[in-house]
Design an enzyme around this catalytic site. Structure first.
Site, mmCIF file in Angstrom:
data_model
loop_
_atom_site.group_PDB
_atom_site.id
_atom_site.type_symbol
_atom_site.label_atom_id
_atom_site.label_comp_id
_atom_site.label_asym_id
_atom_site.label_seq_id
_atom_site.Cartn_x
_atom_site.Cartn_y
_atom_site.Cartn_z
ATOM 1 N N ASN A 11 21.160 3.762 -24.088
ATOM 2 C CA ASN A 11 21.893 4.894 -24.696
ATOM 3 C C ASN A 11 21.919 6.130 -23.814
ATOM 4 O O ASN A 11 22.695 7.035 -24.031
ATOM 5 C CB ASN A 11 21.321 5.220 -26.079
ATOM 6 C CG ASN A 11 19.857 5.603 -26.018
ATOM 7 O OD1 ASN A 11 19.157 5.216 -25.077
ATOM 8 N ND2 ASN A 11 19.380 6.351 -26.982
ATOM 9 N N ARG A 34 16.071 2.686 -29.737
ATOM 10 C CA ARG A 34 15.541 3.118 -31.040
ATOM 11 C C ARG A 34 16.475 4.110 -31.695
ATOM 12 O O ARG A 34 16.534 4.204 -32.911
ATOM 13 C CB ARG A 34 14.166 3.769 -30.856
ATOM 14 C CG ARG A 34 13.092 2.825 -30.396
ATOM 15 C CD ARG A 34 11.854 3.589 -29.998
ATOM 16 N NE ARG A 34 12.142 4.573 -28.951
ATOM 17 C CZ ARG A 34 11.261 5.398 -28.421
ATOM 18 N NH1 ARG A 34 10.026 5.377 -28.844
ATOM 19 N NH2 ARG A 34 11.613 6.251 -27.476
ATOM 20 N N GLY A 77 11.935 2.352 -21.134
ATOM 21 C CA GLY A 77 10.642 2.756 -20.588
ATOM 22 C C GLY A 77 10.311 4.186 -20.964
ATOM 23 O O GLY A 77 11.192 4.987 -21.288
ATOM 24 N N TYR A 140 1.457 4.107 -16.236
ATOM 25 C CA TYR A 140 2.849 3.755 -15.916
ATOM 26 C C TYR A 140 2.902 2.821 -14.697
ATOM 27 O O TYR A 140 3.597 1.804 -14.715
ATOM 28 C CB TYR A 140 3.604 5.056 -15.650
ATOM 29 C CG TYR A 140 5.068 4.932 -15.328
ATOM 30 C CD1 TYR A 140 6.010 4.721 -16.330
ATOM 31 C CD2 TYR A 140 5.526 5.059 -14.014
ATOM 32 C CE1 TYR A 140 7.358 4.646 -16.036
ATOM 33 C CE2 TYR A 140 6.880 4.983 -13.712
ATOM 34 C CZ TYR A 140 7.788 4.775 -14.718
ATOM 35 O OH TYR A 140 9.134 4.698 -14.420
ATOM 36 N N LYS A 144 4.351 -1.013 -14.411
ATOM 37 C CA LYS A 144 5.461 -1.340 -13.503
ATOM 38 C C LYS A 144 5.039 -2.380 -12.468
ATOM 39 O O LYS A 144 5.831 -3.249 -12.098
ATOM 40 C CB LYS A 144 5.983 -0.073 -12.824
ATOM 41 C CG LYS A 144 6.648 0.914 -13.786
ATOM 42 C CD LYS A 144 7.844 0.299 -14.488
ATOM 43 C CE LYS A 144 8.671 1.325 -15.255
ATOM 44 N NZ LYS A 144 9.793 0.710 -16.001
#
Ligand code: NDP
Length: 234
Positions: A11, A34, A77, A140, A144
């Site tokens: 989005n 979401r 993410g 993070y 990844k």
């Protein structure tokens, strides 16, 4: 090219650019997030990748409304940056659950349909920091880095059925995520990038459409950097 493409977190930011690029190539694009609106011309579906039932329901709805998913881009993410001594359990859980376990859930469900189709493309959006490291981003970077092991293992599992699995490792890209960084940090980052600038989301999207194209039919288990030279071989 007339395929059904699903992009998580499509989005805004990189995901929206990826969704628009597939749409421009003639594919039908489902955007799963979401909240928020899907880019114009794409189909929006509610999905929280941190919840298995939500991922399953999203794929079921996409298959019912649009058809079998042939290209899946696990892009959703989040970051919860901080030095490790100050990192809370919630910061660890949220980042791992979205960035790693979310990608695992999405790829597991995507592979199910692709195995039936006997073709498909799975693309994970990793990060240069997964391989290079980044102080203040242990949660993070761990998530990844783990995407590489996930992608390579899955590539071995499903390669015989004509499915490729790859990781794109962007450097710093102009999105909401990096807009949060203080100006001083931003200047520091750019100083380490040989190309001397952030990427535009479209520059990541171009690599995603390439990896899903016939031209990339023999590429699997690869980590493709789109980082202006920041990672330099990592
Ligand atoms: P943004 O913050 O702009 O967008 C994140 C997207 O992920 C949104 O669409 C958001 O939608 C979605 N998302 C977050 N959590 C969930 C969830 N639990 N379920 C479903 N969707 C979710 O980020 P970017 O576009 O910058 O980043 C996209 C990807 O690229 C991420 O994986 C990021 O780690 C990676 N990346 C980004 C870089 C950068 O410099 N920007 C560099 C390297 C990698 P919503 O909140 O509505 O659910």
């Amino acid at each position: 090219m007339g395929r059904i493409v699903l992009v998580t977190g499509g989005n805004r930011g990189i995901g929206a650019a990826i969704a628009r690029a597939f749409l421009a190539a003639g594919d039908t694009v489902a955007v799963a997030s979401r909240s928020g609106e899907a880019p114009e011309g794409c189909h929006g579906f509610v999905c929280d990748v941190s919840d298995t039932a939500s991922v399953e329901a999203c794929f079921d709805a996409v298959e019912r409304d649009l058809g079998p998913v042939e290209v899946a881009v696990a892009n959703a993410g989040i970051t919860r940056d901080g030095l490790i001594m100050r990192m809370s359990d919630d910061d660890i859980d949220a980042v791992l659950n979205t960035n790693l376990f979310g990608a695992l859930r999405v790829s597991r469900r995507a592979a199910k349909g692709m195995l039936r189709l006997r073709r498909g493309r799975i693309i994970f959006i990793g990060s240069v920091v997964g391989l290079l490291g980044s102080a203040g981003q242990t949660n993070y970077a761990a998530a990844k880095a783990a995407l590489v092991g996930l992608a390579r293992s899955l590539a071995r599992e499903v390669g015989g059925r004509g499915i490729t699995v790859n990781v794109i490792a962007p450097g710093f890209v102009e999105t909401d995520m990096t807009a949060e960084l203080p100006e001083e940090r931003r200047a520091q980052i750019i100083a380490g990038v040989p190309l001397g600038r952030y990427a535009q989301p479209e520059e990541v999207a171009d690599v995603a459409t390439f990896l899903a194209s016939p031209a990339a039919g023999y590429i699997t288990g690869a980590v493709v950097p789109v980082d202006g030279g920041l990672g330099m071989g990592h």
